[in-house]
Scaffold this motif. Structure first.
Motif, short mmCIF file in Angstrom:
data_model
loop_
_atom_site.label_atom_id
_atom_site.label_comp_id
_atom_site.label_asym_id
_atom_site.label_seq_id
_atom_site.Cartn_x
_atom_site.Cartn_y
_atom_site.Cartn_z
N THR A 327 0.83 -1.21 0.00
CA THR A 327 0.00 0.00 0.00
C THR A 327 0.87 1.26 0.00
O THR A 327 0.62 2.20 -0.76
CB THR A 327 -0.93 0.01 1.23
N LYS A 328 1.90 1.26 0.83
CA LYS A 328 2.75 2.44 0.97
C LYS A 328 3.52 2.76 -0.31
O LYS A 328 3.87 3.92 -0.55
CB LYS A 328 3.73 2.24 2.13
N ILE A 329 3.80 1.74 -1.12
CA ILE A 329 4.57 1.98 -2.34
C ILE A 329 3.71 1.83 -3.59
O ILE A 329 4.22 1.70 -4.70
CB ILE A 329 5.82 1.08 -2.41
N ASN A 330 2.38 1.83 -3.39
CA ASN A 330 1.42 1.88 -4.49
C ASN A 330 1.44 0.63 -5.37
O ASN A 330 1.29 0.71 -6.60
CB ASN A 330 1.64 3.14 -5.35
N ILE A 331 1.59 -0.52 -4.73
CA ILE A 331 1.48 -1.81 -5.42
C ILE A 331 0.06 -2.34 -5.21
O ILE A 331 -0.42 -2.37 -4.07
CB ILE A 331 2.50 -2.82 -4.89
N PRO A 332 -0.63 -2.78 -6.25
CA PRO A 332 -1.99 -3.32 -6.07
C PRO A 332 -1.99 -4.56 -5.17
O PRO A 332 -0.99 -5.28 -5.09
CB PRO A 332 -2.42 -3.69 -7.49
N HIS A 333 -3.11 -4.80 -4.53
CA HIS A 333 -3.27 -5.98 -3.69
C HIS A 333 -3.87 -7.15 -4.43
O HIS A 333 -3.83 -8.28 -3.93
CB HIS A 333 -4.15 -5.66 -2.47
N LYS A 334 -4.44 -6.93 -5.61
CA LYS A 334 -5.18 -7.97 -6.31
C LYS A 334 -4.68 -8.17 -7.74
O LYS A 334 -4.34 -7.20 -8.44
CB LYS A 334 -6.68 -7.63 -6.33
N LEU A 335 -4.67 -9.41 -8.18
CA LEU A 335 -4.24 -9.73 -9.54
C LEU A 335 -5.16 -9.12 -10.59
O LEU A 335 -4.72 -8.80 -11.70
CB LEU A 335 -4.19 -11.25 -9.72
N SER A 336 -6.44 -8.96 -10.26
CA SER A 336 -7.38 -8.36 -11.22
C SER A 336 -6.98 -6.94 -11.59
O SER A 336 -7.33 -6.44 -12.67
CB SER A 336 -8.79 -8.37 -10.66
N LYS A 341 -7.54 -12.27 -15.38
CA LYS A 341 -8.98 -12.53 -15.43
C LYS A 341 -9.25 -13.97 -14.99
O LYS A 341 -8.36 -14.82 -15.02
CB LYS A 341 -9.52 -12.29 -16.84
N ILE A 342 -10.49 -14.21 -14.62
CA ILE A 342 -10.86 -15.53 -14.13
C ILE A 342 -10.55 -16.62 -15.15
O ILE A 342 -10.15 -17.74 -14.78
CB ILE A 342 -12.36 -15.56 -13.73
N GLU A 343 -10.66 -16.29 -16.44
CA GLU A 343 -10.41 -17.31 -17.47
C GLU A 343 -8.93 -17.67 -17.60
O GLU A 343 -8.56 -18.64 -18.26
CB GLU A 343 -10.95 -16.86 -18.83
N HIS A 344 -8.05 -16.88 -16.96
CA HIS A 344 -6.62 -17.19 -16.99
C HIS A 344 -6.22 -18.21 -15.92
O HIS A 344 -5.12 -18.79 -16.00
CB HIS A 344 -5.79 -15.92 -16.75
N ILE A 345 -7.06 -18.42 -14.92
CA ILE A 345 -6.63 -19.13 -13.72
C ILE A 345 -6.19 -20.57 -14.00
O ILE A 345 -5.14 -21.02 -13.50
CB ILE A 345 -7.74 -19.12 -12.65
N GLU A 346 -6.94 -21.30 -14.81
CA GLU A 346 -6.59 -22.70 -15.06
C GLU A 346 -5.22 -22.82 -15.75
O GLU A 346 -4.39 -23.65 -15.37
CB GLU A 346 -7.67 -23.38 -15.92
N THR A 347 -5.00 -21.98 -16.75
CA THR A 347 -3.70 -22.00 -17.44
C THR A 347 -2.58 -21.58 -16.51
O THR A 347 -1.50 -22.19 -16.51
CB THR A 347 -3.74 -21.08 -18.68
N LEU A 348 -2.81 -20.55 -15.71
CA LEU A 348 -1.80 -20.11 -14.75
C LEU A 348 -1.44 -21.23 -13.78
O LEU A 348 -0.26 -21.44 -13.46
CB LEU A 348 -2.29 -18.88 -13.99
#
Length: 378
Positions: A327-336, A341-348
């Motif tokens: 948070t302090k260095i402005n990095i997102p907390h979520k992969l989205s 995207k949800i359709e990437h999850i199986e391949t990942l």
């Protein structure tokens, strides 16, 4: 203050140490260096100043910068051709992980002309690295991968984007010029993402299941230095914070000869599938990967929490620290937030399971575990 220390590579460290490069080349009889870097570094003022200093000293370096941000085999082949065509006699890698990995892979390529991936360490290819390699000089411009002190290069297949590891003690640099001044003008995002990469290296190395108490000690000191400096280096940099980050980055690269773990196996597929910046991929995933590792490793997390000087010496406190730091260095907390995207999850999940890093994780990671971690982080 400029200092010298060896581990085992000679490291010249300090503000302004880059000015020593021309004298080093002259002293060692080099005439025609190949400089390997990336397209972004090539455009920066400090790079042009390095070239000007070399030219003033009588050198006409061959410059190669036609590489991808996640380097591929064809980049290495083109760099090898540039070395041959210009009759170069040494290689200088300048940049972050991409530039330094390509420089190191070119050094391998010069006297090892079979298919580059024959030398992939993951299939035992290191046994074929038998010839000499040109002298390699490394100059880091980010505090992230620590590739300047490494002995490996990660290069991807052009078509499949599967990552291969080229590894050999022969690929260690002859000397590192680690000048924190070269990192002073890094954009905040790059400082943050590469800094979290360095922190991930140190934390995963400390937790890795292999026995290497020397690496453990180095990793803890790397964690300490980064915790003291990353927020300031990102948001209000000064020479002290940049120096600590550069040292912490090198320590991470030395320590992870012990191994890495689940976080890197979560991160690598994001680069493969979505071309995500490696440091950013690690940064978003590290809190989730660290939480996965707490059970059974409570004592090690206690040591990390003590090193971070947290009020509570628990794994959950470490995880919360990581979320707060992002948070302090402005990095997102979520992969989205970074294009997953949800359709990437199986391949990942398939790619993560096939990755080389997680076998050294302190606890086994199944495909279902990877899928759950991705969904939790999504």
């Amino acid at each position: 203050m400029i200092s010298q220390f060896n581990f085992p590579t000679i490291i010249r460290f300090g503000a302004g140490v880059i000015k020593e490069l021309p004298a080093y080349l002259i002293k060692n009889g080099f005439k025609k260096p190949l400089i390997a870097t990336d397209p972004n570094v090539f455009e920066l003022p400090f790079f042009k100043a390095i070239i000007a200093d070399l030219q003033q000293a009588g050198f006409e370096p061959e410059i190669f910068y036609d590489i991808h941000k996640n380097p591929v085999k064809s980049d290495v082949y083109k760099g090898g051709d540039a070395y041959d065509n210009a009759n170069c006699d040494c290689i200088i890698g300048i940049g972050g992980g991409a530039g330094l990995d390509v420089a190191r892979a070119i050094a391998l390529r010069i006297n090892h002309r079979e298919d580059l991936f024959k030398y992939d360490d993951l299939i035992g290819g290191d046994v074929y690295i038998t010839n000499d390699v040109p002298v390699l000089i490394t100059i880091p411009t980010t505090a992230g991968t620590g590739s300047e002190v490494g002995r490996s290069a990660i290069i991807s297949d052009d078509e499949t984007h599967q990552k291969k590891i080229l590894f050999s003690p022969k690929l260690l640099a002859a000397i590192v010029f680690a000048d924190p001044m070269l990192t002073m003008e890094l954009p905040a995002f790059i400082t943050a993402a590469t800094g979290m990469d360095a922190l991930t290296h140190n934390m995963e190395a400390f937790l890795a299941k292999n026995y290497h108490p020397i690496c453990d000690g180095i990793a803890l000191e790397g964690i300490k230095l980064i915790s003291e400096s990353l927020e300031k280096a990102t948001n209000n940099p000064d020479i002290e914070s940049r120096s600590k980050m550069l040292l912490g980055s090198m320590m991470g690269a030395i320590a992870f000869q012990k191994g890495l773990g689940v976080v890197h196996s979560l991160a690598h597929p994001l680069s493969t599938l979505l071309d995500t910046h490696h440091g950013l991929a690690n940064a978003v995933n590290i809190p989730y990967g660290m939480r996965f590792n707490i059970e059974g490793n409570e004592e090690k997390f206690k040591r990390i929490a003590q090193t971070l000087e947290l009020k509570e010496h628990t794994g959950e406190a470490v995880v919360q620290y990581l979320f707060d730091l992002n948070t302090k260095i402005n990095i997102p907390h979520k992969l989205s937030e970074i294009g997953v995207k949800i359709e990437h999850i199986e391949t990942l999940a398939d790619l993560a399971l096939a990755d080389f890093a997680h076998p050294n994780n302190p606890k086994p990671v199944s495909r279902e575990d990877f899928k759950k971690l991705y969904l939790e982080a999504l």
